[in-house]
Write an enzyme that holds these catalytic residues in place. Structure first.
Site, PDB file in Angstrom:
ATOM      1  N   GLU A 167       0.737  -1.160   0.231  1.00 25.24           N
ATOM      2  CA  GLU A 167       0.124   0.057  -0.102  1.00 25.24           C
ATOM      3  C   GLU A 167       0.787   1.264  -0.107  1.00 25.24           C
ATOM      4  O   GLU A 167       0.923   1.970   0.913  1.00 25.24           O
ATOM      5  CB  GLU A 167      -0.836   0.330   1.160  1.00 25.24           C
ATOM      6  CG  GLU A 167      -1.997  -0.981   0.988  1.00 25.24           C
ATOM      7  CD  GLU A 167      -3.034  -1.128   1.989  1.00 25.24           C
ATOM      8  OE1 GLU A 167      -3.181   0.005   2.982  1.00 25.24           O
ATOM      9  OE2 GLU A 167      -4.069  -1.823   2.360  1.00 25.24           O
ATOM     10  N   GLU A 355      -5.102  -8.776   0.737  1.00 25.54           N
ATOM     11  CA  GLU A 355      -5.700  -8.305   1.975  1.00 25.54           C
ATOM     12  C   GLU A 355      -7.286  -8.068   1.658  1.00 25.54           C
ATOM     13  O   GLU A 355      -7.587  -7.611   0.604  1.00 25.54           O
ATOM     14  CB  GLU A 355      -5.389  -7.096   2.538  1.00 25.54           C
ATOM     15  CG  GLU A 355      -3.982  -7.137   3.172  1.00 25.54           C
ATOM     16  CD  GLU A 355      -3.338  -5.716   3.917  1.00 25.54           C
ATOM     17  OE1 GLU A 355      -4.564  -4.921   4.278  1.00 25.54           O
ATOM     18  OE2 GLU A 355      -2.342  -5.593   4.141  1.00 25.54           O
TER      19      GLU A 355
END
Length: 449
Positions: A167, A355
């Site tokens: 991220e 995720e």
């Protein structure tokens, strides 16, 4: 019984964690301080001053937790390496004790039949590098590439799948833009745009470094929470808008990684605050990867619009439903549209959901169980859309649930639980929640449950 909504044969079911969120042992075996050690110990930065000093004590309890993985039937574990365990100050002489921990841990995974998927950077930058500019400095990109080369080579006999970063937008926008995450800075738009550029450049340099350091057949990717542009109504005009929006809404990260250039609209919007870069840097940024990891939590609904961009973002009303974390809007369609658009636009042949999960106000009931029916609802709906995607030929090869354990949820500390296993942080006792039994049934069937 309902008809089975099955996933492809050989679909990889896993779970995901990150070093600072679970390991603890922050001062053991030569580990150096990271920006999250500094940030969490700064008063007022995290919920009730919570830190990752102990977290889940995974550093000492990993065998027990890998036992939980085995019991669930997991075939994959995504974990991250603490850079400052390997290089306590980010560069220089490697710390053998830090490396040995990951060797022992990965050996335990392999012994349990769980394949290791390694993230090399999940936000815990060595503090010594932040002191020299952190992600505002190109020197951090070079240090990162060197760390990735050394670590991937040292673990390549055990690990075949590496992700460079997790991220990029989270640690840049929240770390250097809003100051909500470590290192807690608000640098201004021009410096922020440059830091954004250095994050993708660091990724590209790491891809090349890992490629050079590892044996043939090693797969390299990243884990990115790309903005999931989702057509608000699935008709032709809105789907076209979602396609256009996918590139523009991800212009600073995924788009430049995949296209090797910034979009005209992105650079025009930044104007004089646009990053400085060279054609050579763009080539490095777009170094080919072997798989794409997508972290998917919420959609960004878009609609067709007669404007310069060709789309408009739909602003959610205040009544829009979210999970326990206020930012975690519920929108299972994101799990269909994000991988589908990545496949349609860039032709990515191998993807993983690296995720997906949610927070819940988990409470232990009188009978000792944790009935997290909201999390089961969330997972079932998102997995329904993922099954729809795989049925439509989108090449998603596996799914890593966030997370196996309740853990340190960054600035939210221990106030938001994301695990399918309840952790009593005072005693470190682990108790599987109802969602754990749900996930175990999904894995057993390789189908919705």
């Amino acid at each position: 019984m309902p008809s089975l909504h099955s996933f492809p044969e050989g679909f990889l079911w896993g779970s995901a964690t990150a070093s600072y969120q679970v390991e603890g042992a922050v001062n053991e075996d030569g580990r150096g301080p990271s920006i999250w050690d500094t940030f969490s110990h700064t008063p007022g930065k995290t919920h009730e001053g919570d830190t990752g000093d102990v977290a889940d004590d995974y550093y000492h309890r990993y065998k027990e937790d890998i036992g939980l993985m085995k019991d669930l039937g997991l075939k994959g574990c995504r974990f991250s390496i603490s850079w400052s365990r390997i290089f306590p100050t980010g560069t220089g002489t490697p710390n053998q004790k830090g490396l040995d921990f990951y060797k022992r841990m990965v050996d335990a995974l392999l012994e349990a039949g769980v394949a290791p998927y390694c993230t090399l950077y999940h936000w815990d930058l060595p503090q010594a590098l932040e002191d020299k500019g952190g992600w505002q400095s190109i020197d951090t990109c070079k240090a990162f590439a060197d760390y990735c080369a050394y670590t991937s080579k040292a673990l390549n006999d055990r690990i075949s799948n590496f992700m460079t970063m997790n991220e990029l937008d989270s640690f840049i926008e929240l770390g250097y833009g809003t100051g909500m995450f470590a290192p807690g800075l608000k640098v201004g738009q021009d410096k922020l745009a440059q830091a954004r550029h250095y994050s993708v450049l660091g990724h590209g340099m790491a891809v090349q470094a890992i490629r050079a350091a590892t044996k043939a057949g090693t797969k390299i990717g990243l884990a990115q929470d790309a903005t999931a542009t989702t057509p608000v109504i699935e008709d032709e005009a809105n789907i076209r808008a979602a396609h256009i929006a996918m590139r523009e809404e991800n212009a600073g990260y995924l788009t430049v990684i995949m296209d090797g250039k910034y979009t005209d609209a992105y650079l025009k919007k930044l104007g004089a605050e646009a990053p400085k870069f060279t054609p050579e840097e763009l080539k490095i940024i777009s170094s080919p990867i072997d798989f794409m990891g997508l972290n998917i939590y919420r959609p960004q609904f878009v609609r067709a619009a007669d404007n310069v961009l060709g789309y408009a973002v739909v602003k959610d009303p205040s009544s829009y439903p979210h999970m326990y974390s206020p930012w975690l809007d519920v929108g299972p369609e994101a799990m269909y549209w994000l991988p589908k658009l990545v496949f349609d636009i860039w032709g990515v042949k191998e993807m993983y959901i690296t995720e997906n999960g949610c927070s819940s106000d988990d409470k232990v009931a009188e009978d000792g169980h944790i009935y997290d029916s909201d999390r089961v609802m969330y997972l079932r709906n998102y997995l329904t859309q993922l099954q729809r995607a795989t049925t439509d030929g989108v090449p998603v090869k596996g799914y890593f649930l966030w997370s196996l354990l309740d853990n340190y949820e960054w600035a939210d500390g221990y106030s938001k639980r994301f695990g399918i296993t309840y952790v009593d942080f005072k005693t470190q006792k682990r108790t599987p929640k109802m969602s754990s039994y749900f996930y175990k049934e999904v894995i057993k069937r390789n189908a919705l449950a």
